[in-house]
Design a protein around this motif. Structure first.
Motif, short mmCIF file in Angstrom:
data_model
loop_
_atom_site.label_atom_id
_atom_site.label_comp_id
_atom_site.label_asym_id
_atom_site.label_seq_id
_atom_site.Cartn_x
_atom_site.Cartn_y
_atom_site.Cartn_z
N ALA A 1 1.00 6.31 -7.28
CA ALA A 1 -0.10 7.28 -7.29
C ALA A 1 0.27 8.63 -7.93
CB ALA A 1 -0.63 7.50 -5.88
N ILE B 1 -6.55 5.89 -4.90
CA ILE B 1 -6.26 5.90 -3.46
C ILE B 1 -7.36 5.15 -2.70
CG2 ILE B 1 -5.98 7.35 -1.41
CD1 ILE B 1 -3.58 7.42 -3.28
N ILE C 1 -6.89 1.45 -2.90
CA ILE C 1 -5.82 1.00 -1.99
C ILE C 1 -6.35 0.91 -0.57
CG2 ILE C 1 -3.54 1.54 -1.05
CD1 ILE C 1 -2.98 3.07 -3.68
N GLU C 2 -7.08 1.93 -0.14
CA GLU C 2 -7.62 1.95 1.22
C GLU C 2 -8.62 0.81 1.44
OE1 GLU C 2 -6.64 3.78 3.59
OE2 GLU C 2 -5.47 5.31 2.59
N TYR D 1 -7.03 9.63 -9.79
CA TYR D 1 -6.21 9.62 -8.57
C TYR D 1 -7.03 9.27 -7.33
CZ TYR D 1 -3.06 11.13 -4.86
OH TYR D 1 -2.29 11.16 -3.74
N ASP D 2 -8.14 9.96 -7.10
CA ASP D 2 -8.93 9.71 -5.89
C ASP D 2 -9.45 8.27 -5.84
OD1 ASP D 2 -8.52 12.31 -5.06
OD2 ASP D 2 -10.46 13.05 -5.77
N ALA E 1 0.84 -1.21 0.00
CA ALA E 1 0.00 0.00 0.00
C ALA E 1 0.87 1.25 0.00
CB ALA E 1 -0.93 -0.01 1.21
N HIS E 2 1.94 1.22 0.79
CA HIS E 2 2.86 2.36 0.84
C HIS E 2 3.51 2.59 -0.52
CE1 HIS E 2 5.72 5.21 2.55
NE2 HIS E 2 6.70 4.54 1.93
N LYS F 1 0.99 4.13 -2.96
CA LYS F 1 0.65 5.52 -2.64
C LYS F 1 1.80 6.48 -2.94
CE LYS F 1 -2.79 4.60 0.98
NZ LYS F 1 -3.07 4.71 2.43
N THR F 2 3.02 6.05 -2.67
CA THR F 2 4.16 6.97 -2.78
C THR F 2 4.86 6.94 -4.14
OG1 THR F 2 5.62 5.29 -1.82
CG2 THR F 2 4.59 6.88 -0.30
#
Length: 459
Positions: A304, A316, A319-320, A312-313, A296-297, A300-301
């Protein structure tokens, strides 16, 4: 007069002798047919090594197909429609849940039409695909398939892989001469170098042998039978990380989106009217752990920031949500060892990077080749003739598939997007040397390659 009588007598004796031979031959044929009928209706138990019993299924099939994925299910319907008696053995007949095999190129859709399977993309919320959008270094462009000369229905299709496979399985099962059975094939049965059938376990754990003149192995990328029929050279250059994006729209509707990102590509395409598949190519065989949050990290980093702003939204949010899946990307060039009585097809035979979207198209094309090749053969029990036909299959399909590792091996966009339509001696310049204009032009030119969009109008 005497001479004429001798001729008449000789003719009578010859006729009588011929009648006796014909009578005995008819009796033998009748007896053989009767024994076959008994064998068809019965299962013969014989002692098996290890003290158990092994059931021997009746040899009532012309063809055994191992696996009922895209290749196996389509092949079962195609050969069944040709009048062949087909026995399909599939490890799991429930709907598959995969993150690849979801985008069929226009050339593949044309093959579906040719096989009479185009209705299998109906009623599964499949989405039409008209081309690709490319993103690189903050720039983007839309490149559509040149479909002007084709019927309005012709385009790519994207869908849930499992829904598509189930529709093809259901269609194959409608044919009275096609039998689908859940079971796990454990080995091929060989006799003097010729494959005679398979040994398999039913879902109840019962061991059975089944016989047929031809066995086609279509048990997928993780095939445990391919080593019997080829010398596999499987590579695992990367993994796909899969997500499903919801409540968003692609910047270019009905187009696949490829982000030529760092360190590797990111792919987006619709799989239903409300869902977008995202596949992130992660180099190497070892990916960040999902369980401890490192994946996930990473998404996101690293990933994303390269995703189009319109997505984009939703990226994310996916992923969440936590439904992150991975699958190794495998490549394996076709390297068959022609074996009498058996054939490899689909991912069991030849794999390319899923990013190309060419796997299903190549498999469907191979099925057309095999169907047409076997048509003149009314009796598959003629093993020597069948062997020659099977060797011809491997020759006819050569050049039809290949392995593409574009950015990883710096071989350019030509190798990246299109399987096997490129001569082996051709090598494009590394990706860094390709201008944005040449990137677009190369892509446009290659959209009409045979395996993705035939140059001729099928009408």
């Amino acid at each position: 007069m005497v001479m004429i009588d001798q001729y008449i007598f000789g003719g009578f004796v010859a006729s009588l002798f011929g009648f006796v031979l014909l009578y005995n031959l008819r009796r033998k044929i009748r007896k053989t047919k009767g024994s076959k009928a008994v064998r068809t209706d019965e299962c013969i138990e014989r002692s098996a090594a290890g003290g158990g019993f092994l059931k021997e299924a009746g040899g009532d099939a012309d063809i055994i197909i191992v696996g009922a994925g895209v290749a196996g299910a389509a092949l079962a319907y195609t050969l069944g429609k040709e009048g062949r008696r087909v026995h399909v053995i599939e490890r799991d007949l429930t709907e598959p849940d995969r993150i690849v095999g979801e985008l069929l190129q226009p050339g593949g859709y044309l093959k579906l039409i040719e096989l009479g399977l185009e209705d299998c993309v109906k009623d599964i919320d499949a989405q039409r695909v008209f081309g690709y959008a490319l993103y690189k270094d903050g720039k983007n462009t839309k490149l559509s398939y040149p479909l002007e000369k084709f019927h309005s229905d012709v385009s790519g299709r994207s869908f849930h892989n499992g829904r598509f496979i189930q529709r093809m399985r259901e269609k194959a099962a409608t044919l009275p001469n096609v039998r689908l059975e859940q079971g796990t094939v454990t080995s091929l049965l060989e006799e003097n170098g010729t494959v005679k059938g398979v040994q398999y376990k039913t879902k109840n754990g019962e061991e059975i042998t089944a016989y047929a003149p031809l066995t086609v192995v279509c048990d997928g990328c993780f095939s445990n039978l391919r080593r019997s029929l080829c010398k596999p050279q499987v590579e695992n250059p990367s993994c796909f990380v899969g997500l499903v994006l919801e409540n968003c729209e692609l910047p270019y509707a009905n187009h696949g989106h490829v982000v030529l990102g760092d360190p590797s590509p990111i792919l987006f395409y619709p799989i239903s009217s409300t869902e977008i598949r995202c596949l992130v190519d992660v180099p190497g065989q070892k990916v960040p752990s999902i369980a401890n949050g490192k994946m996930a990290h990473y998404l996101k980093t690293v990933v994303a920031p390269q995703v189009p702003s319109e997505l984009y939204d939703a990226f994310i949010a996916a992923i969440e949500k936590g439904n992150i899946r991975t699958m190794p990307n495998r490549s394996m060039p076709a390297n068959p060892q022609p074996t009498p009585g058996a054939l490899l097809m689909g991912d069991a035979f030849n794999m390319r990077h899923p990013l190309t979207g060419g796997g299903m198209t190549v498999a469907l094309s191979d099925i057309v080749v095999l169907r047409d090749l076997l048509r003149p053969m009314h009796d598959l029990n003629d093993s020597s003739t069948l062997c020659k036909y099977l060797e011809s299959f491997y020759t006819l399909r050569k050049g039809a598939s290949g392995i593409i590792f574009p950015i990883i091996k710096a071989e350019g966009v030509r190798q990246m997007f299109f399987p096997a339509t490129v001569p082996a001696y051709y090598r494009a310049p590394p990706i860094e040397e390709i201008t944005w204009y040449s990137l677009q032009e190369d892509f446009k030119n290659l959209l009409v390659q045979e395996k993705h969009l035939p140059l001729t109008n099928p009408q």
